[in-house]
Design a protein around this motif. Sequence first.
Motif, short mmCIF file in Angstrom:
data_model
loop_
_atom_site.label_atom_id
_atom_site.label_comp_id
_atom_site.label_asym_id
_atom_site.label_seq_id
_atom_site.Cartn_x
_atom_site.Cartn_y
_atom_site.Cartn_z
N ASN A 132 3.06 0.72 -7.81
CA ASN A 132 3.25 0.63 -6.28
C ASN A 132 2.47 0.13 -5.51
OD1 ASN A 132 3.79 2.26 -3.45
ND2 ASN A 132 5.68 2.23 -4.93
N GLY A 133 1.00 0.50 -5.90
CA GLY A 133 -0.06 -0.27 -5.02
C GLY A 133 -0.20 -1.48 -5.11
N LEU A 192 -0.25 13.01 -5.49
CA LEU A 192 -1.10 12.01 -6.08
C LEU A 192 -0.87 10.40 -5.25
CD1 LEU A 192 -2.81 10.64 -8.24
CD2 LEU A 192 -0.91 10.42 -9.58
N TYR A 193 0.68 10.42 -5.04
CA TYR A 193 1.04 9.01 -4.35
C TYR A 193 0.25 9.07 -2.68
CZ TYR A 193 4.12 5.57 -2.41
OH TYR A 193 4.53 4.27 -1.88
N GLY A 198 -2.83 4.31 -0.44
CA GLY A 198 -3.75 3.35 0.56
C GLY A 198 -4.87 2.84 0.05
N PRO A 199 -5.89 3.47 -0.77
CA PRO A 199 -6.96 3.02 -1.55
C PRO A 199 -6.43 1.93 -2.32
CG PRO A 199 -7.21 5.14 -1.32
CD PRO A 199 -6.07 4.99 -0.75
N LEU A 200 -5.42 2.36 -3.33
CA LEU A 200 -4.85 1.15 -4.15
C LEU A 200 -4.36 -0.10 -3.48
CD1 LEU A 200 -2.90 3.22 -6.55
CD2 LEU A 200 -5.19 1.94 -7.27
N LEU A 205 -5.20 -6.02 -1.77
CA LEU A 205 -4.74 -6.88 -0.72
C LEU A 205 -5.71 -8.12 -1.01
CD1 LEU A 205 -3.94 -5.05 2.45
CD2 LEU A 205 -2.70 -6.81 1.20
N PRO A 206 -6.99 -7.98 -1.34
CA PRO A 206 -7.68 -9.43 -1.38
C PRO A 206 -7.10 -10.54 -2.53
CG PRO A 206 -9.27 -7.73 -1.05
CD PRO A 206 -7.80 -7.11 -1.40
N TRP A 207 -6.51 -9.85 -3.68
CA TRP A 207 -6.08 -10.58 -4.64
C TRP A 207 -4.76 -11.08 -4.26
CZ3 TRP A 207 -6.13 -5.99 -8.57
CH2 TRP A 207 -7.39 -5.34 -8.71
N PHE A 208 -4.01 -10.62 -3.32
CA PHE A 208 -2.63 -11.21 -3.26
C PHE A 208 -2.44 -11.74 -1.83
CE2 PHE A 208 -1.79 -7.86 -6.37
CZ PHE A 208 -1.08 -8.26 -7.19
#
Length: 221
Positions: A132-133, A192-193, A198-200, A205-208
């Motif tokens: 999901n992240g 857990l979600y 948020g951190p995930l 984000l920099p990868w995508f």
Amino acid sequence: MTSPSAVLVDLGPLQQLRAGRLPRRLTQLGLGLVVYGLSLALIIRGALGSAPWDVLHQGVAGRTPLSLGTVIVVVSVLVLLAWVPLRQRPGLGTVANALLVGVATDVFLALLGPLDGLLPRVLALLGGVLLNGLATAAYLGAQFGPGPRDGLMTGLARRTGRSVRSVRTALEVTVVLLGWLLGGTLGLGTVLYALAIGPLTQAALPWFTVRLDPSARGTGG
């Protein structure tokens, strides 16, 4: 590495189409939304607590003849209607999110089926949260606008002057309580979600994030 916030831009639908790299961005958007549906199905099959909004979706689905995916679509459309008084501007990705995530969730729920045993359920929960992240970063990074629920959050924050964090917390507590009262699954997975997504997403984000034509950045029309 450049911060993702420096390259995520706020564009109207026409600007989104004119910003370049359409094959990459459209593919990433579609795959991101499909994987998002897969991630929700995994979390639900884990049966250890659903994502906050899915507690509400499950509660509504349990009280109506609608499938979970159909409820996701209906709630997404209702949330989009709430954008109107907030003067939020939906993007192409916003509409795609509203329509595709629910359909994908139903398909993967049918393919996966219920899980037996604690270990498979824990693995499904952990895998679902991780996916999901990644999926959230993928569809946001395609630069076609936020999903309906994220847009509601940012719109309310702007209108009320409160922080995005406080608005998100208030929204998610509200939908979780309402969903729980309707019979949605609240548990460890919900916590857990809420803590991990948020951190995930921020880490992925920099990868995508697709870098657009510099002339498109910062334009709002």
